[in-house]
Motif scaffolding. Structure first.
Motif, mmCIF file in Angstrom:
data_model
loop_
_atom_site.group_PDB
_atom_site.id
_atom_site.type_symbol
_atom_site.label_atom_id
_atom_site.label_comp_id
_atom_site.label_asym_id
_atom_site.label_seq_id
_atom_site.Cartn_x
_atom_site.Cartn_y
_atom_site.Cartn_z
ATOM 1 N N THR A 38 13.655 51.078 -2.490
ATOM 2 C CA THR A 38 12.604 51.882 -1.375
ATOM 3 C C THR A 38 11.301 52.391 -2.488
ATOM 4 O O THR A 38 10.028 52.486 -1.981
ATOM 5 C CB THR A 38 13.051 52.889 -0.829
ATOM 6 N N THR A 39 11.661 52.267 -3.899
ATOM 7 C CA THR A 39 10.301 52.529 -4.671
ATOM 8 C C THR A 39 9.167 51.774 -4.492
ATOM 9 O O THR A 39 9.217 50.494 -4.473
ATOM 10 C CB THR A 39 10.850 52.643 -6.246
ATOM 11 N N GLY A 40 8.136 52.408 -4.608
ATOM 12 C CA GLY A 40 6.856 51.679 -4.313
ATOM 13 C C GLY A 40 6.347 51.633 -3.039
ATOM 14 O O GLY A 40 5.252 50.942 -2.565
ATOM 15 N N ASN A 41 7.299 51.832 -2.219
ATOM 16 C CA ASN A 41 7.072 51.566 -0.777
ATOM 17 C C ASN A 41 6.840 52.867 0.066
ATOM 18 O O ASN A 41 6.867 53.931 -0.679
ATOM 19 C CB ASN A 41 7.963 50.792 -0.084
ATOM 20 N N ALA A 42 6.879 52.932 1.318
ATOM 21 C CA ALA A 42 6.636 54.161 2.142
ATOM 22 C C ALA A 42 8.138 54.388 2.796
ATOM 23 O O ALA A 42 8.933 53.592 3.125
ATOM 24 C CB ALA A 42 5.689 54.100 3.272
ATOM 25 N N ILE A 43 8.464 55.769 2.922
ATOM 26 C CA ILE A 43 9.901 56.159 3.435
ATOM 27 C C ILE A 43 9.539 57.100 4.911
ATOM 28 O O ILE A 43 8.596 57.808 4.553
ATOM 29 C CB ILE A 43 10.826 56.663 2.492
ATOM 30 N N TYR A 93 28.254 58.273 -3.737
ATOM 31 C CA TYR A 93 28.177 56.950 -4.624
ATOM 32 C C TYR A 93 26.752 56.657 -5.290
ATOM 33 O O TYR A 93 25.893 56.423 -4.750
ATOM 34 C CB TYR A 93 28.351 55.986 -3.563
ATOM 35 N N SER A 94 27.019 56.956 -6.865
ATOM 36 C CA SER A 94 25.596 56.727 -7.580
ATOM 37 C C SER A 94 25.138 55.115 -7.120
ATOM 38 O O SER A 94 23.959 55.193 -7.417
ATOM 39 C CB SER A 94 25.962 57.194 -9.044
ATOM 40 N N SER A 95 26.168 54.243 -7.127
ATOM 41 C CA SER A 95 25.489 52.904 -6.972
ATOM 42 C C SER A 95 24.758 52.721 -5.938
ATOM 43 O O SER A 95 23.823 51.982 -5.763
ATOM 44 C CB SER A 95 26.783 51.966 -7.040
ATOM 45 N N ASP A 96 24.982 53.438 -4.763
ATOM 46 C CA ASP A 96 24.219 53.337 -3.601
ATOM 47 C C ASP A 96 23.000 53.895 -3.651
ATOM 48 O O ASP A 96 21.820 53.510 -3.109
ATOM 49 C CB ASP A 96 25.127 53.633 -2.354
ATOM 50 N N LYS A 135 21.312 54.434 -6.413
ATOM 51 C CA LYS A 135 20.564 53.540 -7.325
ATOM 52 C C LYS A 135 19.968 52.651 -6.650
ATOM 53 O O LYS A 135 18.813 52.181 -6.611
ATOM 54 C CB LYS A 135 21.382 53.233 -8.503
ATOM 55 N N PHE A 136 20.725 51.830 -5.763
ATOM 56 C CA PHE A 136 20.427 50.758 -4.700
ATOM 57 C C PHE A 136 19.035 51.203 -4.072
ATOM 58 O O PHE A 136 18.153 50.337 -3.808
ATOM 59 C CB PHE A 136 21.495 50.123 -4.129
ATOM 60 N N PHE A 137 19.310 52.450 -3.300
ATOM 61 C CA PHE A 137 18.441 52.764 -2.560
ATOM 62 C C PHE A 137 16.974 53.213 -3.137
ATOM 63 O O PHE A 137 15.915 52.874 -2.651
ATOM 64 C CB PHE A 137 18.907 54.299 -1.782
#
Ligand SMILES: NC(=O)c1ccc[n+]([C@@H]2O[C@H](COP(=O)([O-])OP(=O)(O)OC[C@H]3O[C@@H](n4cnc5c(N)ncnc54)[C@H](OP(=O)(O)O)[C@@H]3O)[C@@H](O)[C@H]2O)c1
Length: 162
Positions: A36-41, A25-28, A30-32
């Motif tokens: 999370t961008t700019g943070n740690a995973i 699902y590309s929408s999910d 994209k949401f992910f």
């Protein structure tokens, strides 16, 4: 800094199959990425192998007792939960635990918040599942419709009454 679990989960609690996500699902995705961008995973070694590359614009923390990774920018190999938690103290952003199931289990007691995408499917032949009770100590605080029948629910840990 908060420790946040983020997962996409089928109706039957499936999250993985053949070392991959059992849906697209590309929408999910994209949401992910936005969340999370700019943070740690933080990911387990199986999820790291499945991704095959660091996710850009995030600190990729990989957890493994004995696996090795070629040194590369944006990736940190850690050997224990304690090492990840110690490292987290020096981070400004949030720490997103991104899976898979064994890594969610490792951090279950320190996750303060869950972001759960409900996938409108039952994956009969999945091989990795979340435990049915993983949200027992949590309550829903927010809900977001991503379209395609996908709902993202945010859960906070319930206050413990003394
Ligand atoms: N639906 C979703 O949101 C989602 C998200 C992520 C992943 N997935 C799926 O989940 C599946 C992978 O999940 P998984 O449970 O098999 O594996 P995983 O959690 O990705 O990785 C497990 C590995 O992480 C390391 N690890 C975990 N806890 C540790 C600890 N306390 N100390 C040291 N190392 C630790 C170990 O590596 P070593 O064995 O090397 O020591 C362990 O074998 C895949 O199918 C993937 O696509 C789904």
């Amino acid at each position: 800094m908060a420790i946040i679990g983020i997962v996409a989960i089928a109706k039957n609690y499936a999250i993985g199959k053949d070392e991959k996500l059992p849906w697209h699902y590309s929408s999910d995705l994209k949401f992910f990425k936005q969340t999370t961008t700019g943070n740690a995973i933080v990911m387990g070694f199986n999820t790291w192998k499945s991704l095959g590359r660091p996710l850009p614009n995030r600190l990729n923390i990989v957890l493994s007792r004995s696996g090795n990774i070629e040194p590369r920018p944006g990736v940190l190999l850690t050997r224990s939960k304690e090492e990840v938690l110690e490292l987290s103290r020096y981070l400004k952003g949030d720490v997103f635990i991104i899976g898979g199931a064994r890594t969610f289990e490792t951090f279950a007691d320190v996750i303060e918040k869950w972001i759960v995408t409900e996938i409108p499917e039952t994956v009969e032949d999945a091989d990795v599942f979340m435990p049915g009770d993983f949200l027992n100590a949590f309550e829903t605080v927010d809900s977001l419709d991503l379209g395609d029948g996908l709902l993202v629910k945010t859960f906070h840990r319930k206050a413990v009454l003394m």
